[in-house]
Design an enzyme around this catalytic site. Structure first.
Site, PDB file in Angstrom:
ATOM      1  N   ASP A  98       0.873  -1.172   0.000  1.00 52.28           N
ATOM      2  CA  ASP A  98       0.000   0.000   0.000  1.00 52.28           C
ATOM      3  C   ASP A  98       0.910   1.221   0.000  1.00 52.28           C
ATOM      4  O   ASP A  98       1.503   1.556   1.015  1.00 52.28           O
ATOM      5  CB  ASP A  98      -0.916  -0.002   1.226  1.00 52.28           C
ATOM      6  CG  ASP A  98      -1.963   1.108   1.161  1.00 52.28           C
ATOM      7  OD1 ASP A  98      -1.904   1.928   0.228  1.00 52.28           O
ATOM      8  OD2 ASP A  98      -2.827   1.154   2.047  1.00 52.28           O
ATOM      9  N   ASP A 189      -2.355   2.075  -6.324  1.00 54.63           N
ATOM     10  CA  ASP A 189      -1.262   2.087  -5.347  1.00 54.63           C
ATOM     11  C   ASP A 189      -1.341   0.959  -4.316  1.00 54.63           C
ATOM     12  O   ASP A 189      -0.711   1.033  -3.263  1.00 54.63           O
ATOM     13  CB  ASP A 189      -1.230   3.431  -4.619  1.00 54.63           C
ATOM     14  CG  ASP A 189      -2.517   3.718  -3.854  1.00 54.63           C
ATOM     15  OD1 ASP A 189      -3.496   2.962  -4.024  1.00 54.63           O
ATOM     16  OD2 ASP A 189      -2.545   4.705  -3.100  1.00 54.63           O
ATOM     17  N   GLU A 190      -2.096  -0.081  -4.629  1.00 53.17           N
ATOM     18  CA  GLU A 190      -2.263  -1.160  -3.646  1.00 53.17           C
ATOM     19  C   GLU A 190      -2.359  -2.508  -4.348  1.00 53.17           C
ATOM     20  O   GLU A 190      -2.974  -2.628  -5.405  1.00 53.17           O
ATOM     21  CB  GLU A 190      -3.526  -0.916  -2.819  1.00 53.17           C
ATOM     22  CG  GLU A 190      -3.733  -1.899  -1.692  1.00 53.17           C
ATOM     23  CD  GLU A 190      -4.949  -1.559  -0.853  1.00 53.17           C
ATOM     24  OE1 GLU A 190      -5.173  -2.247   0.157  1.00 53.17           O
ATOM     25  OE2 GLU A 190      -5.691  -0.614  -1.208  1.00 53.17           O
TER      26      GLU A 190
END
Length: 217
Positions: A98, A189-190
């Site tokens: 993350d 973003d994860e």
């Protein structure tokens, strides 16, 4: 004592990296004063009334349950938990990635001058994220930019550029594929990666993660 006319949903949620030790009461006063009379505040008030009503209904429902009903529900919940535990596969090592303040990090990489000032990504209506310098003032994601500017007048707000972030995310995902070709992306973003096949007596999960971090950063 809390102001009975205030909106609880307006309170600062400081459960973010870089927001430890903030004067939450002072920040909440600024947020309250800056937002009153806005459409944003009115919406939060409506949401607060709805949530308060739902909580009251649930409490009333719970109060109407007999001891036997509560005991039966607790036993059923324990049975479900035990079933889930017995079916767990703990033989795999899964990494959850993350990337904090991803949009802001991309902007700071493109423009290093932004690394030395409080900055956020978004607009006066709403922010997507903020860097650590801005978080020291209580500025964070899901906060209207006009409130953020009250908390930090020198805040630099950079317009969102999703095309740019998607391009950088593609590069990062290329790194993920080196470790798990079948990684599970959750957002730009994860992601979740199964690195079980990379581990042995000489290679630890931590060393793999550190190597991956070095390639990304």
């Amino acid at each position: 004592m809390a102001n009975p006319s205030s909106c609880g949903l307006m309170s600062l949620n400081c459960n973010k990296a870089g927001m430890v030790g903030l004067d939450k009461d002072k920040i909440n006063q600024v947020i309250e004063a800056a937002s009153k009379g806005s459409k944003f505040y009115a919406k939060k008030q409506e949401d607060q009334v709805r949530i308060d009503s739902q909580v009251a209904d649930m409490r009333q429902a719970v109060a109407g349950l007999s001891h036997c009903q509560v005991d039966r529900a607790r036993k059923e919940a324990d049975r479900v938990v035990e079933t889930l535990r017995s079916e767990r596969d703990l033989s795999r090592t899964i990494v959850h990635v993350d990337m904090d303040m991803f949009y802001a990090a991309v902007e700071m990489k493109d423009n290093p001058r932004l690394s030395n000032v409080p900055m956020a990504v978004g607009g006066m209506g709403m922010l997507s994220t903020s860097n650590y310098l801005a978080r020291k003032f209580g500025v964070r994601a899901a906060m209207p930019g006009f409130i953020a500017k009250k908390l930090c007048p020198e805040l630099v707000i950079v317009p969102t550029n999703m095309e740019k972030y998607a391009q950088v995310a593609d590069v990062v995902r290329g790194v993920f594929k080196e470790y798990d070709p079948n990684f599970a992306p959750m957002s730009l973003d994860e992601a979740y990666l199964d690195i079980t096949h990379m581990l042995d007596s000489q290679v630890t999960a931590w060393s793999v993660v550190q190597e991956m971090r070095g390639k990304i950063c």
